[in-house]
Enzyme design. Structure first.
Site, short mmCIF file in Angstrom:
data_model
loop_
_atom_site.label_atom_id
_atom_site.label_comp_id
_atom_site.label_asym_id
_atom_site.label_seq_id
_atom_site.Cartn_x
_atom_site.Cartn_y
_atom_site.Cartn_z
N HIS A 185 0.83 -1.21 0.00
CA HIS A 185 0.00 0.00 0.00
C HIS A 185 0.87 1.26 0.00
O HIS A 185 0.67 2.17 -0.81
CB HIS A 185 -0.91 -0.04 1.24
CG HIS A 185 -1.75 1.17 1.44
ND1 HIS A 185 -3.12 1.11 1.48
CD2 HIS A 185 -1.44 2.47 1.64
CE1 HIS A 185 -3.60 2.32 1.68
NE2 HIS A 185 -2.59 3.17 1.79
N GLU A 186 1.85 1.29 0.90
CA GLU A 186 2.70 2.49 1.02
C GLU A 186 3.67 2.62 -0.15
O GLU A 186 3.89 3.72 -0.65
CB GLU A 186 3.44 2.49 2.36
CG GLU A 186 2.53 2.48 3.59
CD GLU A 186 1.47 3.58 3.60
OE1 GLU A 186 1.68 4.65 2.99
OE2 GLU A 186 0.41 3.36 4.21
N HIS A 210 2.00 4.16 -3.10
CA HIS A 210 1.90 5.63 -3.06
C HIS A 210 3.14 6.27 -3.69
O HIS A 210 3.03 7.20 -4.49
CB HIS A 210 1.75 6.13 -1.62
CG HIS A 210 0.38 5.99 -1.07
ND1 HIS A 210 -0.73 6.58 -1.63
CD2 HIS A 210 -0.07 5.33 0.03
CE1 HIS A 210 -1.80 6.29 -0.91
NE2 HIS A 210 -1.42 5.52 0.10
#
Length: 164
Positions: A69-70, A73
């Site tokens: 998820h990170e 980004h």
């Protein structure tokens, strides 16, 4: 233990590089994150911060979902720039297409709330407990006054505290 997490970051970058057929600069990885957030991506610093406590308590899902998820980004920012939404279609494309994971915005890990001390203030009204935070209690010591909305009397510290 953080070595597994750093290795997962590297694996995520290798997957993104294979998918997009280009290189990405590797981020700095920090474990200085506390509270409810599992991870944070600082786009302009190329920095990933992870919550070590939540990682320890939810290791398998954290490695699979939160790290991807990170990283997604940072990859989305490096591919598409500043003008995209944090969890917009570009980020979702990376989550689904590169990592083959659902683009979940939030985790559902159990988060331990820290104990908070409240300072009990009172006025002449019946059943008039006013629990003050440590910050507001300090302001009273510095001369600030608070009034009861009903009787307009100054609230006075009772000497009692309560842990919530």
């Amino acid at each position: 233990m953080p070595e597994q997490l750093k290795q997962r970051v590297e694996t995520c970058y290798q997957q993104a590089e294979a998918f997009f057929k280009r290189r990405f600069p590797r981020p700095e990885v920090s474990f200085k994150l506390r509270g409810q957030k599992a991870g944070v991506a600082h786009l302009h610093e190329n920095l990933l911060r992870f919550n070590l406590q939540l990682y320890r308590e939810n290791q398998e899902d954290f490695l699979r979902q939160t790290v991807a998820h990170e990283v997604a980004h940072l990859v989305a920012h490096q591919l598409f720039g500043d003008r995209i939404q944090a969890h917009g279609e570009e980020w979702q494309l990376i989550m689904r297409g590169v990592y083959e994971l659902p683009p979940n915005r939030c985790h559902n890990y159990d988060v331990q709330r820290r104990a908070v001390t409240r300072y009990i203030y009172r006025c002449p009204c019946p059943q008039s407990d006013f629990p003050f935070t440590a910050q507001r209690h300090k302001l009273v010591h510095q001369g600030r006054r608070y009034l009861c909305k009903r009787c307009r009397e100054v609230l006075v510290y009772s000497g009692e505290t309560r842990v919530e």
